[in-house]
Design an enzyme around this catalytic site. Structure first.
Site, PDB file in Angstrom:
ATOM      1  N   ASP A  95       0.815  -1.215   0.000  1.00  0.00           N
ATOM      2  CA  ASP A  95       0.000   0.000   0.000  1.00  0.00           C
ATOM      3  C   ASP A  95       0.855   1.273   0.000  1.00  0.00           C
ATOM      4  O   ASP A  95       0.444   2.291  -0.538  1.00  0.00           O
ATOM      5  CB  ASP A  95      -0.912  -0.012   1.241  1.00  0.00           C
ATOM      6  CG  ASP A  95      -2.038   1.010   1.145  1.00  0.00           C
ATOM      7  OD1 ASP A  95      -2.686   1.056   0.085  1.00  0.00           O
ATOM      8  OD2 ASP A  95      -2.261   1.758   2.119  1.00  0.00           O
ATOM      9  N   HIS A 133       4.601   4.985  -2.837  1.00  0.00           N
ATOM     10  CA  HIS A 133       4.982   6.304  -2.321  1.00  0.00           C
ATOM     11  C   HIS A 133       6.437   6.361  -1.824  1.00  0.00           C
ATOM     12  O   HIS A 133       7.196   7.248  -2.202  1.00  0.00           O
ATOM     13  CB  HIS A 133       4.069   6.723  -1.168  1.00  0.00           C
ATOM     14  CG  HIS A 133       2.614   6.718  -1.526  1.00  0.00           C
ATOM     15  ND1 HIS A 133       2.141   7.259  -2.689  1.00  0.00           N
ATOM     16  CD2 HIS A 133       1.530   6.243  -0.874  1.00  0.00           C
ATOM     17  CE1 HIS A 133       0.818   7.118  -2.736  1.00  0.00           C
ATOM     18  NE2 HIS A 133       0.430   6.501  -1.644  1.00  0.00           N
ATOM     19  N   LYS A 159       0.595   2.673  10.246  1.00  0.00           N
ATOM     20  CA  LYS A 159      -0.660   3.282  10.685  1.00  0.00           C
ATOM     21  C   LYS A 159      -0.690   3.310  12.214  1.00  0.00           C
ATOM     22  O   LYS A 159       0.066   2.592  12.859  1.00  0.00           O
ATOM     23  CB  LYS A 159      -1.836   2.454  10.155  1.00  0.00           C
ATOM     24  CG  LYS A 159      -1.923   2.497   8.637  1.00  0.00           C
ATOM     25  CD  LYS A 159      -3.271   2.083   8.147  1.00  0.00           C
ATOM     26  CE  LYS A 159      -3.360   2.208   6.639  1.00  0.00           C
ATOM     27  NZ  LYS A 159      -3.458   3.610   6.173  1.00  0.00           N
TER      28      LYS A 159
END
Ligand code: NAP
Length: 483
Positions: A235, A240, A331
């Protein structure tokens, strides 16, 4: 200094998935802001498309609500909003159906720039591409914009590239990574390549190590089922963090043009060494006082997907031999923060007493929450207390020097959509870059699966698992604070 808004040429932009979350929060409010600033020509048109059956007025009411919710009050006004909404229309279309396509064809104007934003699940990209061609809607100079996730692994990324390539040339495909649209990321290139000061030091001889952190405070929220099939590596790292690594480590391109820049980024990905298992830490967040644990969020007590990953990466080339790049993302961390930090080496010999206190220079490029760049430099502490050294930040954002407009930078999506209209692919990922990133990522994930590797739990709202701190401690280094 007044910012220069250069209007783009007239265009028709079709947003597939115009009723979805991304369109509501980012694309439509971003377009409004470009319109309000005078960058979008007054005659340009935006055509919303999704399955929901509604007329143009209902769509305009939806867009008005989105803009009012996601645009700061001082960046909206009634007149410009009314004028913007008048540029909108809507066509009900099922990507897999036959209805609506001729209506869309009739709406498009022949001589203006054509762009199609695929803000839908990737499984629909092929259907959209096929129908846009089958109904003779997309011209050979049309642009398409696609969102992450671009594949789940190398095989699916290749299949997706092949699906798009069946109907569009690579020069027409804009794969968005919104991190590349951040002002500071582009400033990183300006600082590196428009100054003589940094580039001579930008190598293993003078850079001790580099840290790239993308920390989020949120958990997986309502995306638990989707996220659990992906994890932090797929993810965040594959796209990124990889892009940030490339821009930091790449060689100077010969020109600031799309293929020259992307060729250099690709070389960095290809030079990445495989990562040793002992150089990676994976974690899953625990329950906080008021927040659920990862395993509860994804409703699978046996899940082995990571919500945090930290790793030490080596780039096997002359420039970076011996300089580790530490990457970390997770996270439910202490703060929301994204930054690239270049830790330079200490001077080879100190002429000052040991207790004067020397510190190496650190260049930090902050992407969020407050975009900015600063360089820590060591100076003498003012006053008569002898030669005591302190490090002070040299703010390199220069917002004050450039005037108030410099602080008022467009959101990444605004900039990137305008780049699509301008036909500039520099800040978009090329197909071979995406595949190369998966080629490096896949064996790491397969290794975890083969070893049945289990992520370690970490405290919610912390800086991640203890083991991640150790990853640097054992090299005599430490992470920057998350916060
Ligand atoms: P979403 O909220 O689920 O919206 C999906 C959109 O697609 C809706 O407008 C939906 O409208 C439309 N749609 C679904 N099936 C369709 C079909 N068969 N034909 C035509 N339209 C269809 O998804 P999203 O969050 O906006 O995400 C869109 C894309 O962006 C995805 O690829 C996602 O991975 C990516 N992305 C999203 C974010 C984000 O922050 N949301 C961030 C990065 C990437 P109808 O139901 O009316 O058809």
């Amino acid at each position: 200094m007044v910012s220069r808004v250069i209007p783009v040429d007239d265009f028709d932009l079709v947003i597939f998935g115009a009723t979805g979350d991304l369109a509501r929060r980012k694309i439509l409010p971003g377009l409004y802001r470009r319109f309000r600033d005078g960058q979008m020509p007054p005659e340009a048109r935006i055509i919303g498309a999704a399955r929901t059956s509604q007329d143009a007025d209902a769509f305009r009411a939806f867009v008005r609500g989105a803009i009012e919710e996601f645009t700061p009050p001082d960046k909206q006004d009634g007149d410009s909003l009314t004028a913007f909404l008048a540029r909108l229309s809507y066509v009900a279309i099922d990507a897999r159906g036959t209805e609506g396509w001729s209506d869309l064809a009739a709406t498009m104007r022949p001589k203006v720039i054509q762009a199609f934003y695929f803000s839908v699940a990737p499984a629909l990209f092929g259907d959209l591409a096929e129908r846009l061609h089958g109904h003779n809607i997309a011209r050979s100079d049309a642009r398409i914009v696609v969102e992450k996730p671009f594949g789940h692994d190398l095989a699916t990324a290749k299949a997706l590239n092949a699906t798009l390539a069946a109907h569009f040339d690579e020069s027409q495909i804009y794969r968005i990574d919104h991190y590349l649209g951040k002002e500071t990321v582009q400033n990183l290139m300006a600082i590196r390549f428009a100054n003589i000061l940094f580039e001579p030091l930008w190598n293993a001889q003078y850079v001790d190590h580099v840290q790239i952190t993308v920390a989020e405070q949120v958990g997986v929220g309502g995306r638990g089922a989707y996220y659990d099939k992906s994890g932090a590596m797929r993810d965040m790292v594959q796209n990124h963090l990889m892009q940030l690594l490339c821009l930091t480590a790449m060689e100077p391109p010969s020109h600031f043009d799309p293929d020259a820049v992307r060729d250099e980024k690709l070389k960095v990905i290809r030079a990445l060494d495989p990562v040793r298992p002992e150089d990676i830490v994976r974690g899953q967040y625990k329950a906080g006082e008021k927040t659920a644990a990862y395993l509860t969020d994804v409703e699978d007590a046996k899940s082995r997907t990571e919500s945090f990953v930290a790793m030490k990466v080596h780039i096997a080339n002359w420039r970076w031999n011996g300089t580790p790049f530490y990457l970390r993302t997770g996270k439910r961390m202490r703060a929301r923060m994204s930054e690239i930090v270049i830790h330079f080496k200490e001077p080879p010999h100190s002429i000052f007493d040991e207790d004067a206190g020397t510190k190496p220079n650190v260049l930090s490029i902050r992407l969020q929450p407050d975009e900015g760049i600063d360089l820590s430099v060591t100076i003498k502490e003012p006053g008569p207390g002898g030669m005591r050294l302190v490090d002070v930040p040299l703010d390199m954002t220069f917002a004050e020097a450039l005037g108030a407009d410099a602080a008022d930078v467009p959101d990444a999506y605004e900039r990137l959509i305008m780049d699509v209209i301008r036909g500039n692919q520099t800040l978009f990922m090329r197909g071979d870059e995406v595949e190369a990133a998966w080629r490096w990522t896949d064996p790491i994930i397969e290794g975890w699966q083969g070893r049945n590797d289990r992520p370690v739990p970490y405290e919610a709202f912390s800086s991640g698992p203890e083991d991640a701190l150790m990853l640097l401690h054992r090299d005599g280094r430490r992470w920057r604070e998350v916060g």
